[in-house]
Design a protein around this motif. Structure first.
Motif, PDB file in Angstrom:
ATOM      1  N   ARG A   1       0.838  -1.201   0.000  1.00 33.50           N
ATOM      2  CA  ARG A   1       0.000   0.000   0.000  1.00 33.50           C
ATOM      3  C   ARG A   1       0.878   1.259   0.000  1.00 33.50           C
ATOM      4  NH1 ARG A   1      -2.796   1.960   5.433  1.00 33.50           N
ATOM      5  NH2 ARG A   1      -3.534   4.004   4.762  1.00 33.50           N
ATOM      6  N   GLY A   2       1.947   1.260   0.774  1.00 31.98           N
ATOM      7  CA  GLY A   2       2.861   2.401   0.761  1.00 31.98           C
ATOM      8  C   GLY A   2       3.525   2.599  -0.586  1.00 31.98           C
TER       9      GLY A   2
ATOM     10  N   CYS B   1       2.192   1.805  -3.494  1.00 31.12           N
ATOM     11  CA  CYS B   1       1.189   2.362  -4.398  1.00 31.12           C
ATOM     12  C   CYS B   1       1.029   3.875  -4.169  1.00 31.12           C
ATOM     13  CB  CYS B   1      -0.149   1.658  -4.201  1.00 31.12           C
ATOM     14  SG  CYS B   1      -0.167  -0.073  -4.725  1.00 31.12           S
ATOM     15  N   SER B   2       1.073   4.294  -2.906  1.00 29.68           N
ATOM     16  CA  SER B   2       0.943   5.725  -2.620  1.00 29.68           C
ATOM     17  C   SER B   2       2.129   6.505  -3.178  1.00 29.68           C
ATOM     18  CB  SER B   2       0.850   5.936  -1.105  1.00 29.68           C
ATOM     19  OG  SER B   2      -0.292   5.298  -0.569  1.00 29.68           O
ATOM     20  N   ARG B   3       3.317   5.972  -3.009  1.00 31.45           N
ATOM     21  CA  ARG B   3       4.505   6.669  -3.520  1.00 31.45           C
ATOM     22  C   ARG B   3       4.496   6.723  -5.043  1.00 31.45           C
ATOM     23  NH1 ARG B   3       6.724   3.407   0.455  1.00 31.45           N
ATOM     24  NH2 ARG B   3       7.552   1.970  -1.125  1.00 31.45           N
TER      25      ARG B   3
ATOM     26  N   LEU C   1       1.839   6.703  -6.967  1.00 27.97           N
ATOM     27  CA  LEU C   1       0.821   7.671  -7.355  1.00 27.97           C
ATOM     28  C   LEU C   1       1.368   9.100  -7.283  1.00 27.97           C
ATOM     29  CD1 LEU C   1      -2.469   6.341  -5.698  1.00 27.97           C
ATOM     30  CD2 LEU C   1      -2.156   6.916  -8.104  1.00 27.97           C
ATOM     31  N   ARG C   2       2.119   9.386  -6.214  1.00 26.76           N
ATOM     32  CA  ARG C   2       2.681  10.726  -6.065  1.00 26.76           C
ATOM     33  C   ARG C   2       3.656  11.044  -7.205  1.00 26.76           C
ATOM     34  NH1 ARG C   2       5.043   9.962  -1.537  1.00 26.76           N
ATOM     35  NH2 ARG C   2       3.134  10.195  -0.320  1.00 26.76           N
TER      36      ARG C   2
ATOM     37  N   GLU D   1      -4.571   3.696  -8.040  1.00 28.41           N
ATOM     38  CA  GLU D   1      -5.567   4.063  -7.031  1.00 28.41           C
ATOM     39  C   GLU D   1      -6.390   2.843  -6.615  1.00 28.41           C
ATOM     40  OE1 GLU D   1      -7.734   7.168  -8.919  1.00 28.41           O
ATOM     41  OE2 GLU D   1      -6.446   8.781  -8.145  1.00 28.41           O
TER      42      GLU D   1
ATOM     43  N   ARG E   1      -4.158   0.545  -4.498  1.00 26.80           N
ATOM     44  CA  ARG E   1      -3.942   1.060  -3.144  1.00 26.80           C
ATOM     45  C   ARG E   1      -5.141   0.749  -2.244  1.00 26.80           C
ATOM     46  NH1 ARG E   1      -3.019   7.433  -2.115  1.00 26.80           N
ATOM     47  NH2 ARG E   1      -5.102   7.468  -3.075  1.00 26.80           N
TER      48      ARG E   1
ATOM     49  N   TYR F   1      -5.132  -1.912   0.990  1.00 23.29           N
ATOM     50  CA  TYR F   1      -5.573  -1.481   2.317  1.00 23.29           C
ATOM     51  C   TYR F   1      -6.678  -2.410   2.830  1.00 23.29           C
ATOM     52  CZ  TYR F   1      -6.542   1.896   6.052  1.00 23.29           C
ATOM     53  OH  TYR F   1      -6.690   2.520   7.261  1.00 23.29           O
TER      54      TYR F   1
ATOM     55  N   ARG G   1     -13.227  -0.081   1.787  1.00 27.36           N
ATOM     56  CA  ARG G   1     -12.060   0.028   0.908  1.00 27.36           C
ATOM     57  C   ARG G   1     -12.197  -0.891  -0.303  1.00 27.36           C
ATOM     58  NH1 ARG G   1     -10.626   4.607   1.372  1.00 27.36           N
ATOM     59  NH2 ARG G   1      -8.880   4.061   0.014  1.00 27.36           N
TER      60      ARG G   1
END
Length: 592
Positions: A52-53, A55-57, A59-60, A98, A101, A105, A126
């Motif tokens: 999950r982390g 995927c967030s990175r 995306l950024r 998205e 992620r 979660y 989620r």
């Protein structure tokens, strides 16, 4: 409408249309991207939080690269990816990340929901969010700018996440329809594209199949339970499905446990009043049959471990009941202390099952190691199995058999004790054989030969005692094969010992002894020394040894003590006596 899209996707995969895919169309390997990302960022070890982390990175990074920012640090301004923006496939990747992620979660919350049930509500939210993002991805892929393969993969991905949501909500019919749609698309893709991609598609189909059968069982298809059991044997249905399957099996056994009242062992009927013991004993035959049918060693090891874990839990439950029974016996004065109670005999029976399962598991591992031991070593850097590994396994087997002979309630059962002693002799013979093999590896010929003779002694003793125990030897290794193998090894051992003696006699003694004398000290002696042409040749001794030298003489003046020196009183100035007058004269210079 979804069926029309699926049929349209099937048509686009004909041989004629495969060659007419638009060269300039946007494409995204959806399944390949998510599988590689999951394997590289945590899911190989079931770490959904790490994925999950990631995927967030990602995306950024994508938003920064595409200039697709959601406002600034002070204010959030929501943006949506539209069809008009599809000039780069990274916009599709943005929506995919998205969805991933949100899905990761949800899986993280599912792991935590085992201890915190309230997190199940967040889990469902989620999962719905992930399905919503996948639907958005599917709508974007309907654009003519996107190629046909990506459209189909987006449809399959949406169907998979939709099925996961319905599966968690226990909407079995809807979940089954979604999973079937996903399976159909992936099967068609696997038959239409390269083998490398086909492997990924088939793996996804294998992941979905247990879910489909589980949904069919809950809808009312009673034959599906047999398919689920078969999938369990082949190692299918990992993760979430494995927990569902174990719960299903336990539920089925619990329904049957109400009809079980007693068990018979060693000629004695024992009532079974503990529910956990009933469930375990009902599933024992199924577990043993599953182990016997399994050909995969990893799956067999997993089934053995599962059976042993269930057996330990059942023994613990019986032991708790046994403690309370002992306390009641101590309070009552008319109890018969000499007879083994039914509960204690049940405890002995469960311990017997556990120890026999341990013996079978270690014997299975020993067979696997023996097969690997006979194979030639292909990779010298990788450590292969050794006879010492087998010795350890047979030590554990003999320890389990020793515990079997001490079970309460079976001390006077002479038939049982003879069976255990016979099995002990068999495994002692195999243990002794591999000890001899370990001595052969280090060229200790005499010790190995003595141990081979001991193996033959054990084997002949087993053959002499086995005539009255034909049924006891059906699960044991064949002693006759061991005797033939030992005889062959003895001849090989004698030949190797003779050859090793001849080679030792032919080698000159000066080449056998490792001499560290430097070359400068053995110039008169010829010897083949490969270290002289190496990086550190032994030419001279450095630092050199100390050598004795004559010391410098020391002189002592012994006559000084006997010399009489002349008086020097006349040459030494004597100071006069002075007072106050002399002091004043000295100040004014009158005395000078």
């Amino acid at each position: 409408m979804a069926a029309d899209k699926q049929n349209e996707g099937k048509v686009s995969l004909t041989d004629e249309n495969k060659e007419n895919l638009p060269d300039g169309g946007l494409g995204l390997e959806i399944l390949q991207i998510i599988k590689e990302s999951q394997q590289q960022h945590g899911l190989r070890h079931g770490d959904y939080q790490r994925y999950r982390g990631y995927c967030s990175r990602r995306l950024r990074r994508l938003r920064k690269t595409l200039g697709f920012k959601m406002g600034n640090r002070h204010k959030f301004v929501g943006k949506k990816v539209t069809v008009e923006m599809l000039s780069d496939n990274r916009y599709l990747l943005l929506v995919l990340m998205e969805a991933e992620r949100a899905w990761s979660y949800a899986m993280q919350l599912k792991q935590e929901a085992n201890t915190e049930p309230r997190k199940r509500f967040h889990l469902l939210a989620r999962l719905r969010k992930a399905a919503k993002h996948s639907e958005k991805l599917e709508k974007l892929c309907e654009s003519p700018r996107v190629d046909a393969k990506t459209k189909l993969e987006a449809q399959a991905y949406t169907a998979y996440l939709t099925g996961m949501v319905d599966f968690e909500l226990q909407e079995w019919k809807l979940a089954m329809e979604a999973f079937n749609k996903c399976k159909t698309i992936y099967e068609k893709l696997a038959s239409a594209f390269t083998e490398e991609l086909a492997v990924l598609y088939r793996q996804r189909v294998d992941e979905i199949s247990p879910n489909i059968r589980y949904c069919a069982y809950n809808i009312g298809d009673q034959n599906a339970i047999n398919d689920l059991m078969q999938m369990r044997l082949t190692g299918g249905g990992g993760g979430m499905m494995a927990e569902k399957l174990e719960a299903l099996i336990t539920q089925a056994r619990t329904k049957q446990a109400a009809t079980m009242s007693e068990v018979e062992w060693r000629g004695r009927s024992v009532p079974v009043k503990i529910d956990k013991a009933r469930i375990f004993l009902l599933g024992l035959a199924d577990n043993e049959a599953a182990i016997a049918q399994t050909a995969n060693e990893e799956t067999k090891e997993h089934l053995y471990e599962t059976l042993l874990a269930e057996c330990r839990d059942t023994i613990q439950a019986v032991r708790e009941e046994l403690k309370s029974e002992v306390k009641q016996r101590e309070r009552s004065s008319d109890s018969d202390s000499g007879k083994v109670s039914n509960l204690q005999f049940l405890h002995s029976y469960l311990t017997y099952i556990k120890l026999c399962t341990l013996v079978k598991r270690n014997e299975s591992m020993a067979h696997t190691l023996q097969a690997k031991l006979k194979e030639p070593e292909t990779d010298e850097t990788k450590r292969g199995p050794r006879p010492q590994d087998l010795i350890r396994l047979y030590d554990i087997i003999l320890q389990s058999l020793a515990e079997l002979s001490t079970l309460q309630g079976l001390e006077d059962d002479h038939t049982f004790q003879k069976e255990v002693s016979l099995k002990t002799l068999v495994y002692k013979a195999y243990r002794c054989f591999f000890i001899a093999q370990s001595y052969v590896l280090v060229k200790k010929w005499s010790e190995a030969l003595v141990l081979y003779e001991r193996v033959l002694k054990y084997a002949k003793e087993v053959q002499s005692k086995a005539k009255s125990f034909n049924n006891s030897l059906k699960d044991l290794p064949d002693v006759q094969e061991l005797i033939a193998e030992v005889n062959a090894e003895k001849y090989s051992l004698q030949a190797a010992a003779i050859l090793d003696t001849d080679e030792t006699a032919e080698v000159p003694s000066q080449q056998q002894v490792k001499d560290n004398t430097p070359l400068s000290d053995r110039l008169e002696t010829f010897r083949l020394d490969p270290t002289l042409v190496g990086k550190q040749p032994n030419l001279v001794q450095f630092p050199p040894d100390f050598q004795p030298i004559p010391c410098k003489p020391l002189f002592f003046d012994l006559a000084l003590n006997h010399v009489a020196f002349p008086p020097l009183d006349d040459k030494v100035e004597q100071k006069g006596k002075g007072g106050l007058t002399g002091y004043i004269k000295g100040i004014f210079g009158f005395g000078s």
